[in-house]
Motif scaffolding. Structure first.
Motif, short mmCIF file in Angstrom:
data_model
loop_
_atom_site.label_atom_id
_atom_site.label_comp_id
_atom_site.label_asym_id
_atom_site.label_seq_id
_atom_site.Cartn_x
_atom_site.Cartn_y
_atom_site.Cartn_z
N LYS A 91 25.26 53.44 51.46
CA LYS A 91 25.75 52.07 51.33
C LYS A 91 24.55 51.13 51.24
CE LYS A 91 28.68 48.61 53.57
NZ LYS A 91 29.57 48.32 54.72
N GLN A 92 24.62 50.17 50.32
CA GLN A 92 23.50 49.27 50.09
C GLN A 92 23.96 47.82 50.11
OE1 GLN A 92 20.32 50.10 49.59
NE2 GLN A 92 20.27 52.18 48.80
N LYS A 93 22.99 46.93 50.30
CA LYS A 93 23.30 45.51 50.16
C LYS A 93 23.71 45.26 48.72
CE LYS A 93 20.13 43.82 53.72
NZ LYS A 93 18.96 42.96 54.00
N ARG A 94 24.47 44.21 48.52
CA ARG A 94 25.04 43.90 47.21
C ARG A 94 24.02 44.00 46.06
NH1 ARG A 94 29.55 40.21 45.90
NH2 ARG A 94 29.33 39.44 43.78
N VAL A 95 22.85 43.42 46.24
CA VAL A 95 21.87 43.38 45.15
C VAL A 95 21.27 44.74 44.83
CG1 VAL A 95 21.27 40.96 45.52
CG2 VAL A 95 20.01 42.76 46.74
N ASN A 96 21.44 45.71 45.74
CA ASN A 96 20.88 47.04 45.52
C ASN A 96 21.91 48.14 45.32
OD1 ASN A 96 18.16 46.17 45.90
ND2 ASN A 96 18.49 46.16 48.11
N LYS A 138 38.30 51.46 47.21
CA LYS A 138 37.65 51.17 48.49
C LYS A 138 36.17 51.54 48.45
CE LYS A 138 41.75 51.90 51.40
NZ LYS A 138 42.30 52.71 52.53
N TYR A 139 35.83 52.42 47.51
CA TYR A 139 34.46 52.94 47.47
C TYR A 139 33.67 52.54 46.24
CZ TYR A 139 35.50 55.70 51.58
OH TYR A 139 35.81 56.06 52.87
N VAL A 140 34.35 52.22 45.15
CA VAL A 140 33.65 51.75 43.95
C VAL A 140 34.39 50.55 43.36
CG1 VAL A 140 32.69 54.01 43.36
CG2 VAL A 140 34.92 53.36 42.45
N GLY A 141 33.67 49.72 42.64
CA GLY A 141 34.29 48.55 42.05
C GLY A 141 33.55 48.10 40.80
N PRO A 142 34.14 47.18 40.04
CA PRO A 142 33.51 46.68 38.81
C PRO A 142 32.27 45.85 39.11
CG PRO A 142 35.44 45.38 39.33
CD PRO A 142 35.44 46.53 40.30
N VAL A 143 31.27 45.98 38.28
CA VAL A 143 30.02 45.25 38.46
C VAL A 143 30.11 43.82 37.93
CG1 VAL A 143 27.58 45.20 37.81
CG2 VAL A 143 28.64 47.34 38.47
N TYR A 144 30.95 43.61 36.93
CA TYR A 144 31.02 42.29 36.30
C TYR A 144 32.27 41.51 36.71
CZ TYR A 144 27.09 43.46 33.30
OH TYR A 144 25.84 43.79 32.85
N TYR A 145 32.09 40.23 36.92
CA TYR A 145 33.22 39.34 37.21
C TYR A 145 34.15 39.26 36.00
CZ TYR A 145 31.15 37.50 41.52
OH TYR A 145 30.65 37.37 42.80
N ALA A 146 35.44 39.08 36.29
CA ALA A 146 36.45 39.00 35.23
C ALA A 146 37.15 37.65 35.20
CB ALA A 146 37.47 40.12 35.38
N THR A 147 36.79 36.74 36.11
CA THR A 147 37.43 35.43 36.17
C THR A 147 36.41 34.34 36.48
OG1 THR A 147 37.92 35.68 38.53
CG2 THR A 147 39.64 36.40 36.97
N VAL A 148 36.81 33.11 36.24
CA VAL A 148 35.99 31.96 36.59
C VAL A 148 36.30 31.58 38.04
CG1 VAL A 148 35.58 29.49 36.14
CG2 VAL A 148 35.89 31.09 34.23
N PRO A 149 35.29 31.34 38.87
CA PRO A 149 35.57 30.97 40.26
C PRO A 149 36.35 29.67 40.35
CG PRO A 149 33.26 30.61 39.70
CD PRO A 149 33.86 31.39 38.57
N LYS A 150 37.20 29.55 41.38
CA LYS A 150 38.04 28.37 41.53
C LYS A 150 37.25 27.08 41.58
CE LYS A 150 41.88 30.75 43.83
NZ LYS A 150 42.69 30.84 45.07
N ASN A 151 36.11 27.10 42.26
CA ASN A 151 35.31 25.88 42.35
C ASN A 151 34.30 25.76 41.21
OD1 ASN A 151 33.41 27.79 43.03
ND2 ASN A 151 32.86 26.87 44.99
N LYS A 152 34.36 26.74 40.28
CA LYS A 152 33.48 26.76 39.11
C LYS A 152 32.00 26.73 39.47
CE LYS A 152 36.83 24.91 35.84
NZ LYS A 152 37.10 23.94 34.75
N ARG A 153 31.68 27.37 40.59
CA ARG A 153 30.29 27.42 41.02
C ARG A 153 29.86 28.88 41.24
NH1 ARG A 153 27.19 22.84 40.93
NH2 ARG A 153 26.32 23.11 43.02
N ALA A 207 27.24 37.77 34.22
CA ALA A 207 28.27 37.68 35.26
C ALA A 207 28.22 38.92 36.13
CB ALA A 207 29.65 37.52 34.62
N ASN A 208 27.03 39.53 36.22
CA ASN A 208 26.82 40.73 37.03
C ASN A 208 26.81 40.36 38.51
OD1 ASN A 208 25.32 42.80 38.53
ND2 ASN A 208 24.92 43.70 36.52
N LYS A 209 27.66 41.02 39.30
CA LYS A 209 27.81 40.70 40.71
C LYS A 209 26.57 41.01 41.54
CE LYS A 209 32.81 41.55 40.64
NZ LYS A 209 33.89 42.43 41.14
N LYS A 210 25.66 41.81 41.00
CA LYS A 210 24.42 42.09 41.71
C LYS A 210 23.39 40.98 41.51
CE LYS A 210 22.67 46.11 41.66
NZ LYS A 210 22.07 47.40 41.22
#
Length: 217
Positions: A91-96, A138-153, A207-210
């Motif tokens: 398990k790693q921190k988000r950026v790694n 629970k163990y793997v997920g998509p790397v890229y965002y698929a939506t615009v954040p609600k606060n657009k930030r 839009a890469n979550k890392k």
């Protein structure tokens, strides 16, 4: 880099389960890997599944990138055993977090869905390894965002910052944003199997979550 548009119906086909009942399997023996850049337009490895069964929901599409959310393992076959484990990814921190490109699908002996993947953790000993990974959300997920954040930030979290470009192809570098910088998003743009955020100033960033996180973190 290759990318992912998040969960949804995959471009490929999911093999049928080999049993009538559903099985949770052991997702803790799944797998993951880490992609370094994610701001370029690499091509995904060729897919390997030739099955002809209807697709399933919430499964990563072929050619998209997923990463490990918890400790996971890469295996030689879809039926996970210690004897056929190729590598562990802690398990790693988000950026790694370790990342993989999905190249196909398979089922374990008890019918549990697995991803066939290629390790795209450039610069690591496991880079380019291929094998099977858990498909548990629970163990793997998509790397890229698929939506615009609600606060657009969004906030830049990449240690070395990110570049902003004049086009969604991420060509024509126009600006560099350091880690911690907050940016205002105008819209989400799909590019092949990746996504980009167009900023309020018209420039595009990954839009890469890392590399970025939604909100004012």
């Amino acid at each position: 880099t290759t990318g992912t548009t998040g969960s949804g119906t995959p471009n490929g086909i999911i093999p049928p389960a080999t049993t009538n009942g559903t099985s949770t399997g052991n997702p803790g023996t799944g797998s993951s890997a880490t992609m370094a850049s994610s701001q370029t337009n690499g091509k995904a490895p060729a897919t390997t599944s030739n099955t002809t069964v209807p697709t399933a929901k919430n499964v990563a599409a072929k050619g998209t990138v997923i990463y490990g959310l918890k400790k996971v393992g890469l295996y030689k076959s879809p039926t996970f055993k210690a004897s056929n484990r190729l590598a562990w990814y802690p398990k790693q921190k988000r950026v790694n977090r370790p990342m993989f490109v999905v190249t196909g699908y398979a089922r374990s002996a008890n019918g549990t869905l697995r991803y066939k993947v290629c390790d795209v953790n450039h610069g690591r000993k496991t880079a380019s390894k291929t094998g099977y990974l858990t498909a548990s959300k629970k163990y793997v997920g998509p790397v890229y965002y698929a939506t615009v954040p609600k606060n657009k930030r969004i906030t830049v979290i990449a240690k070395t910052g990110i570049n902003a470009y004049k086009s969604a192809t991420l060509n024509g570098k126009a600006k560099h944003y350091k880690a911690g910088i907050r940016l205002t998003v105008k819209k989400l743009v799909k590019h092949n199997l990746t996504t980009r955020y167009q900023l309020s100033n018209g420039l595009y960033v990954t839009a890469n979550k890392k590399l970025v996180i939604v909100g004012n973190n």
